[in-house]
Design an enzyme around this catalytic site. Structure first.
Site, PDB file in Angstrom:
ATOM      1  N   GLY A 229    -103.605  51.009  33.723  1.00  0.00           N
ATOM      2  CA  GLY A 229    -102.383  50.519  32.946  1.00  0.00           C
ATOM      3  C   GLY A 229    -102.280  50.899  31.820  1.00  0.00           C
ATOM      4  O   GLY A 229    -102.719  52.239  31.207  1.00  0.00           O
ATOM      5  N   SER A 230    -101.381  50.399  30.891  1.00  0.00           N
ATOM      6  CA  SER A 230    -101.080  50.954  29.524  1.00  0.00           C
ATOM      7  C   SER A 230    -102.332  50.701  28.588  1.00  0.00           C
ATOM      8  O   SER A 230    -103.140  49.918  28.635  1.00  0.00           O
ATOM      9  CB  SER A 230     -99.802  50.092  29.006  1.00  0.00           C
ATOM     10  N   THR A 231    -102.188  51.608  27.628  1.00  0.00           N
ATOM     11  CA  THR A 231    -103.289  51.739  26.532  1.00  0.00           C
ATOM     12  C   THR A 231    -103.185  50.043  25.980  1.00  0.00           C
ATOM     13  O   THR A 231    -104.387  49.414  25.446  1.00  0.00           O
ATOM     14  CB  THR A 231    -103.166  52.501  25.607  1.00  0.00           C
ATOM     15  N   GLY A 234    -105.096  47.912  28.316  1.00  0.00           N
ATOM     16  CA  GLY A 234    -106.427  48.222  28.090  1.00  0.00           C
ATOM     17  C   GLY A 234    -107.289  47.886  27.114  1.00  0.00           C
ATOM     18  O   GLY A 234    -108.438  47.650  27.175  1.00  0.00           O
ATOM     19  N   GLU A 251    -108.265  53.297  32.865  1.00  0.00           N
ATOM     20  CA  GLU A 251    -107.444  54.712  33.281  1.00  0.00           C
ATOM     21  C   GLU A 251    -106.297  54.253  32.444  1.00  0.00           C
ATOM     22  O   GLU A 251    -105.271  53.493  33.092  1.00  0.00           O
ATOM     23  CB  GLU A 251    -107.410  55.107  34.506  1.00  0.00           C
ATOM     24  N   CYS A 285     -98.427  58.869  34.556  1.00  0.00           N
ATOM     25  CA  CYS A 285     -99.484  58.895  33.568  1.00  0.00           C
ATOM     26  C   CYS A 285     -99.679  60.264  32.810  1.00  0.00           C
ATOM     27  O   CYS A 285     -99.708  60.485  31.792  1.00  0.00           O
ATOM     28  CB  CYS A 285    -100.871  58.228  33.636  1.00  0.00           C
TER      29      CYS A 285
HETATM   30  P1  NAD Z   1     -99.338  47.459  32.320  1.00  0.00           P
HETATM   31  O1  NAD Z   1    -100.560  47.667  31.171  1.00  0.00           O
HETATM   32  O2  NAD Z   1     -98.217  46.741  32.073  1.00  0.00           O
HETATM   33  O3  NAD Z   1     -99.927  46.575  33.736  1.00  0.00           O
HETATM   34  C1  NAD Z   1    -101.036  47.064  34.566  1.00  0.00           C
HETATM   35  C2  NAD Z   1    -101.653  45.759  34.909  1.00  0.00           C
HETATM   36  O4  NAD Z   1    -102.193  45.238  34.033  1.00  0.00           O
HETATM   37  C3  NAD Z   1    -100.376  45.013  35.767  1.00  0.00           C
HETATM   38  O5  NAD Z   1    -101.158  44.568  36.866  1.00  0.00           O
HETATM   39  C4  NAD Z   1    -100.503  43.846  34.785  1.00  0.00           C
HETATM   40  O6  NAD Z   1    -100.085  42.571  35.234  1.00  0.00           O
HETATM   41  C5  NAD Z   1    -102.101  43.714  34.247  1.00  0.00           C
HETATM   42  N1  NAD Z   1    -102.001  43.155  32.818  1.00  0.00           N
HETATM   43  C6  NAD Z   1    -101.009  42.733  32.003  1.00  0.00           C
HETATM   44  N2  NAD Z   1    -101.691  42.185  30.803  1.00  0.00           N
HETATM   45  C7  NAD Z   1    -103.159  42.020  31.139  1.00  0.00           C
HETATM   46  C8  NAD Z   1    -104.240  41.054  30.481  1.00  0.00           C
HETATM   47  N3  NAD Z   1    -104.039  40.675  29.372  1.00  0.00           N
HETATM   48  N4  NAD Z   1    -105.169  40.862  31.266  1.00  0.00           N
HETATM   49  C9  NAD Z   1    -105.486  41.309  32.567  1.00  0.00           C
HETATM   50  N5  NAD Z   1    -104.327  42.096  33.251  1.00  0.00           N
HETATM   51  C10 NAD Z   1    -103.141  42.241  32.449  1.00  0.00           C
HETATM   52  O7  NAD Z   1     -99.090  48.940  33.035  1.00  0.00           O
HETATM   53  P2  NAD Z   1     -97.704  49.222  33.949  1.00  0.00           P
HETATM   54  O8  NAD Z   1     -96.650  49.129  32.876  1.00  0.00           O
HETATM   55  O9  NAD Z   1     -97.919  48.454  34.863  1.00  0.00           O
HETATM   56  O10 NAD Z   1     -98.249  50.693  34.341  1.00  0.00           O
HETATM   57  C11 NAD Z   1     -97.781  51.953  33.481  1.00  0.00           C
HETATM   58  C12 NAD Z   1     -98.966  52.447  32.509  1.00  0.00           C
HETATM   59  O11 NAD Z   1    -100.152  52.742  33.292  1.00  0.00           O
HETATM   60  C13 NAD Z   1     -98.703  53.553  31.681  1.00  0.00           C
HETATM   61  O12 NAD Z   1     -99.092  53.552  30.574  1.00  0.00           O
HETATM   62  C14 NAD Z   1     -99.518  54.607  32.571  1.00  0.00           C
HETATM   63  O13 NAD Z   1     -99.639  55.686  31.809  1.00  0.00           O
HETATM   64  C15 NAD Z   1    -100.447  53.976  32.971  1.00  0.00           C
HETATM   65  N6  NAD Z   1    -101.290  54.459  34.281  1.00  0.00           N
HETATM   66  C16 NAD Z   1    -102.241  55.287  34.075  1.00  0.00           C
HETATM   67  C17 NAD Z   1    -102.891  56.095  35.009  1.00  0.00           C
HETATM   68  C18 NAD Z   1    -104.068  56.816  34.671  1.00  0.00           C
HETATM   69  O14 NAD Z   1    -104.783  57.390  35.659  1.00  0.00           O
HETATM   70  N7  NAD Z   1    -104.727  56.966  33.439  1.00  0.00           N
HETATM   71  C19 NAD Z   1    -102.254  56.203  36.109  1.00  0.00           C
HETATM   72  C20 NAD Z   1    -101.295  55.309  36.305  1.00  0.00           C
HETATM   73  C21 NAD Z   1    -100.744  54.603  35.504  1.00  0.00           C
END
Ligand code: NAD
Length: 482
Positions: A229-231, A234, A251, A285
């Site tokens: 997910g997003s930094t 993370g 990731e 990503c």
């Molecule tokens: P996001 O961080 O908004 O959400 C990712 C997941 O985390 C979702 O299921 C969300 O509901 C959950 N989440 C959000 N807040 C949380 C919390 N406090 N506790 C637990 N879970 C929580 O990311 P997104 O917008 O869904 O995806 C896009 C991001 O993912 C981009 O930053 C992209 O670069 C990244 N990404 C990285 C990779 C990689 O391999 N490095 C691959 C794909 C996407």
């Protein structure tokens, strides 16, 4: 089209959220209501984790060949039924062009087969002991219950990668997919159960980060967390995992650089660069959103990139010619357009794009020479926006590539082997690709990043290492144990 109703998967069975709450899933292409899905909270998370704990006992006790066979059956189900069971959901729910959706399905088959092979490769080790009467060895064991939290951009293949390898190693899973793409995750969960993985080992809780993801990561009875997910997320999840000293694989976002060196063909390079940034509207990503071009070919390159960007087909998602469709939601469009507008205010030139094509579809956008402190250059836009800057030489290109908080992927276009390897060695990043763009996938590769791009690696044996614990076991050969 009718609105689907979908429940959670707890211990392999469908059930409504304890609270009875649901949330809406919209199709990004026309923002129509596609489905209402059970909205899980901490009560549902408790049920899912308790089920997964039982599932862990059953699944981890199976012989490796039985785990391998179940994952191979899942691969066969996706290979034979993926078009019927997954394709439409992927297209509609995530706004994927049909070619991208098909790629996800075929990559999912590769991932499941690769993971199946890993089930037999939980190698331990032995090491010498200075006392000849003692033996020392290392057992490799599954971790237990893994919490898997996934993003929306590649809702099938990424989730499969995150799930199949921990399962191969004998762990059970509680999956919390993105709230934007729960339907694909539920369809995958059903396939895994159908393939014969013990039902209790597969749990899918659909809901939001705050009321479903957070209780899952905080739960006392999970053993490991995997987040893609997003930094920003993370950072929160990583801090949470440290509260209980739990292994956490992260990731996260990227701001990948593509270096185009002076010996590269400008037209071929522009086509590669366009593919590396505009695939799935830049919602990748590893998308090469920063393009660094050596001055001698800069003018020719940008002319060709303009042409490549303007040739991109933005039609119906089910048309094979369509290269990409909408961003996931309105907030994403607002963010990307905001980055573009801010960059222009701060001095960037628009080479092409910077406009809405329709609905949530943004035209392929190329900005020239944005300010190096602007959001579009430093932060992840996650949209179809490339920024191009001129550099004088390879050393400057490497320095500019490294001037980023992120380090997920990078690429260099050159025919000169020394320059290519100098770049590969000099760039601080989880991967560097020579002669290709920065968005590459391979089920065996160690995918992951440095800096704000995350911690840990996934894929093939690297996932096995992430999702297993090592245990030192020693034995005395003497009767009195001395
Ligand atoms: P996001 O961080 O908004 O959400 C990712 C997941 O985390 C979702 O299921 C969300 O509901 C959950 N989440 C959000 N807040 C949380 C919390 N406090 N506790 C637990 N879970 C929580 O990311 P997104 O917008 O869904 O995806 C896009 C991001 O993912 C981009 O930053 C992209 O670069 C990244 N990404 C990285 C990779 C990689 O391999 N490095 C691959 C794909 C996407």
């Amino acid at each position: 089209m009718s609105v689907q109703q979908q429940d959670l998967i707890i211990a392999g069975r469908r059930q409504a959220a304890c609270s009875g709450a649901v949330f809406d899933v919209l199709a990004p292409e026309d923002e129509r209501l596609m489905a209402q899905v059970a909205r899980a909270d901490s009560a549902d998370v408790d049920l899912a984790v308790a089920a997964a704990r039982k599932g862990y006992s059953a699944w981890s006790a199976l012989a490796p060949k039985e785990r391998e066979a179940a994952l191979l059956r899942a691969a066969d189900l996706v290979a034979t039924q993926g078009e019927a069971r997954l394709l439409d959901t992927l297209i509609d729910e995530s706004g994927s062009a049909i070619t991208k959706a098909r790629f996800e399905i075929s990559y999912t088959v590769d991932l499941l087969r690769t993971a199946a092979g890993e089930a037999r490769r939980l190698y331990g080790d032995t090491f010498p002991n200075d006392n000849p009467q003692r033996l020392s060895m290392v057992f490799r064991e599954p971790m237990g219950v893994v919490a898997i939290i996934s993003p929306y951009n590649a809702p099938l293949s990424l989730l499969t990668k995150m799930t199949a390898f921990p399962l191969a190693a004998g762990n059970s899973v509680v999956i919390k997919p993105s709230e934007e793409t729960p339907l694909t995750a539920l369809a995958l969960g059903e396939i895994l159960v159908e393939a014969g993985i013990p039902a209790a080992a597969i749990n899918v809780v659909t809901g939001f980060g705050a009321d479903c993801g957070a209780p899952l990561t905080a739960h006392a009875d999970i053993d490991c967390i995997a987040l893609t997910g997003s930094t920003a997320t993370g950072t929160v999840v990583g801090a949470q995992s440290m509260q209980r000293m739990r292994r956490c694989q992260l990731e996260l976002g990227g701001k990948s650089a593509l270096l185009v060196l002076r010996d590269a063909d400008p037209v071929a390079s522009a086509n590669i660069a366009a593919q590396g940034i505009f695939t799935h509207a830049g919602q990748i990503c590893m998308a090469n959103s920063r393009i660094l071009v050596e001055r001698p070919i800069y003018e020719e390159f940008i002319a060709a990139l303009k042409q490549a960007a303007e040739a991109i087909h933005l039609g119906d998602l089910r048309d094979e010619r369509t290269q990409y469709g909408p961003l996931i939601n309105r907030a994403a469009v607002t963010k990307v357009m905001g980055h573009i507008e801010q960059a222009v205010t701060e001095g960037a030139t628009v080479l092409t794009g910077a406009e809405i094509e329709r609905g949530l579809v943004i035209r392929p956008t190329v900005l020239l020479e944005p300010d190096r402190s602007s959001a579009v250059w430093r932060e992840e836009s996650f949209g179809p926006v490339a920024s191009v800057v001129a550099v004088e030489n390879l050393d400057e290109a490497i320095a500019v590539a490294n001037d980023s908080d992120y380090g997920l992927s990078a690429a260099v276009l050159t025919h000169n082997i020394q320059w290519g390897f100098r770049a590969a060695r000099g760039i601080r990043s989880g991967s560097v690709h020579i002669g290709m763009h920065a968005f590459q996938s391979n089920a065996l590769a160690p995918i992951g990043g440095v800096g704000l791009s995350g911690i840990g690696r996934s894929g093939g044996k690297y996932s096995t290492e992430e999702f297993t614990e090592l245990k030192w076991v020693s034995v005395s050969l003497e009767d009195d144990g001395s």
